[in-house]
Design a protein around this motif. Structure first.
Motif, mmCIF file in Angstrom:
data_model
loop_
_atom_site.group_PDB
_atom_site.id
_atom_site.type_symbol
_atom_site.label_atom_id
_atom_site.label_comp_id
_atom_site.label_asym_id
_atom_site.label_seq_id
_atom_site.Cartn_x
_atom_site.Cartn_y
_atom_site.Cartn_z
ATOM 1 N N THR A 83 1.121 -1.152 -0.054
ATOM 2 C CA THR A 83 0.071 0.110 0.162
ATOM 3 C C THR A 83 0.948 1.247 -0.141
ATOM 4 O OG1 THR A 83 -0.112 0.130 2.317
ATOM 5 C CG2 THR A 83 -2.026 -0.968 1.255
ATOM 6 N N ARG A 84 0.237 2.395 -0.378
ATOM 7 C CA ARG A 84 0.838 3.722 -0.119
ATOM 8 C C ARG A 84 1.738 3.915 1.337
ATOM 9 N NH1 ARG A 84 1.802 7.883 -3.255
ATOM 10 N NH2 ARG A 84 0.603 7.046 -4.980
ATOM 11 N N HIS A 85 0.920 3.420 2.303
ATOM 12 C CA HIS A 85 1.578 3.699 3.465
ATOM 13 C C HIS A 85 2.677 2.888 3.716
ATOM 14 C CE1 HIS A 85 1.267 4.288 7.752
ATOM 15 N NE2 HIS A 85 1.279 2.793 7.815
ATOM 16 N N GLN A 86 2.667 1.808 3.097
ATOM 17 C CA GLN A 86 3.808 0.930 3.299
ATOM 18 C C GLN A 86 5.113 1.139 2.372
ATOM 19 O OE1 GLN A 86 1.641 -2.446 2.401
ATOM 20 N NE2 GLN A 86 1.348 -3.380 4.448
ATOM 21 N N TYR A 87 4.783 1.777 1.396
ATOM 22 C CA TYR A 87 5.521 2.119 0.263
ATOM 23 C C TYR A 87 6.907 2.550 0.565
ATOM 24 C CZ TYR A 87 7.361 4.614 -3.832
ATOM 25 O OH TYR A 87 8.186 5.502 -4.693
ATOM 26 N N PRO A 88 7.067 3.698 1.451
ATOM 27 C CA PRO A 88 8.345 4.423 1.608
ATOM 28 C C PRO A 88 9.276 3.255 2.315
ATOM 29 C CG PRO A 88 6.435 5.642 2.236
ATOM 30 C CD PRO A 88 5.830 4.511 2.106
ATOM 31 N N GLU A 89 8.731 2.706 3.220
ATOM 32 C CA GLU A 89 9.764 1.560 4.013
ATOM 33 C C GLU A 89 10.347 0.682 2.816
ATOM 34 O OE1 GLU A 89 9.721 -1.522 7.515
ATOM 35 O OE2 GLU A 89 8.181 -0.141 7.348
#
Lengths: 195, 79
Positions: free
Chosen positions: A168-174
């Protein structure tokens, strides 16, 4: 579909598939058929050209060549498809890489950048045959979440048990940071890689 | 790590890949599902830090077993 989306990393880039890639696609996919993890699909160059003609007119399907930046050697394939504009999600897959290539980590980073930064999706998912253990493991180690139940996948008309992973976009940066750091370090050991 | 051996590489490999000892009788990249492309890169960089060597990108895909890895490490240590 015909598109003009491109993205570049350190050693590799994604560029749109063209008709003159048909022989490369047929060669690479045929080489991988022995694994049993791919649909047989177009086995000849002519059949691959026919498949590409259909693909070029199909909306919501972005097929890419993974190429080396230094010499534009084609190292693999991947695609973002089954785009659902209402849900802002899509599937990614058709991921095939030359045996000797080190493009896996960087191409995964590039496809997530394409999905979240360029296409502005909210989530992407991928479906892998459960028996394809190293790819399932790759997605697990990237931090993607598995769906609670296995999914049924059809490969060459045969039902196979599959694993669905989602980012998801929320998890994407990590996930992106983890992949980027590895790609950047590998690039330092690759002559001629781009900054 | 000091000294070093193929067995020492095996220990490092099991730790990086988070594989319980004994799960696999042979540690070959093609046969170990946990040895995926991401873990392979992490393994390479851990090896470099452990032994103070730097592999060339062209060597990455040949590091497919403890023996092959140790052979490559020794080659770098000798130069």
């Amino acid at each position: 579909m015909r598109h003009d989306l491109k993205i570049a990393g350190y050693r590799f880039a994604l560029r749109p598939v063209r008709m003159d890639d048909a022989s490369f696609i047929a060669m690479l996919r045929n080489d991988r058929l022995r694994t049993g993890f791919l649909n047989r699909g177009a086995e000849t160059v002519a059949a691959q050209q026919e498949w590409l003609r259909s693909y070029f007119s199909r909306a919501g399907d972005y097929y890419f060549i993974i190429e080396r930046r230094t010499d534009h050697r084609r190292d693999g394939l991947l695609a973002i498809y089954n785009l659902n504009a209402n849900r802002h999600e899509a599937e990614w897959g058709r991921w095939v890489i030359r045996d000797e290539s080190t493009a896996a980590v960087e191409s995964a980073w590039l496809v997530y950048r394409m999905a979240f930064d360029t296409l502005r999706l909210e989530s992407v998912y991928c479906r892998t045959i459960e028996a394809n253990g190293q790819v399932v493991s790759f997605h697990d180690h990237c931090g993607l979440l598995r769906s609670p139940a296995n999914v049924d996948l059809i490969v060459d008309g045969e039902a196979r048990s599959g694993i669905e992973h989602r980012l998801t976009r929320h998890q994407y940066p990590e996930t992106a940071l983890r992949l980027q750091l590895l790609a950047a370090r590998a690039a330092r050991q690759s002559p001629g890689s781009m900054p | 790590m000091s000294g070093g051996s193929s067995a020492e590489v095996t220990v490092l490999l099991l730790r990086i890949l988070e594989i319980p000892p004994g799960k696999y009788s042979i540690l070959e990249r093609g046969a170990v599902e946990e040895w995926d492309s991401l873990k392979h890169m992490e393994l390479i960089f851990s090896l470099e830090e452990c032994y103070g060597v730097q592999f060339d990108e062209s060597e990455f895909m040949s590091l497919t077993s403890p023996a092959a890895i140790w052979s490559a490490v020794q080659k770098h240590l000798a130069t």
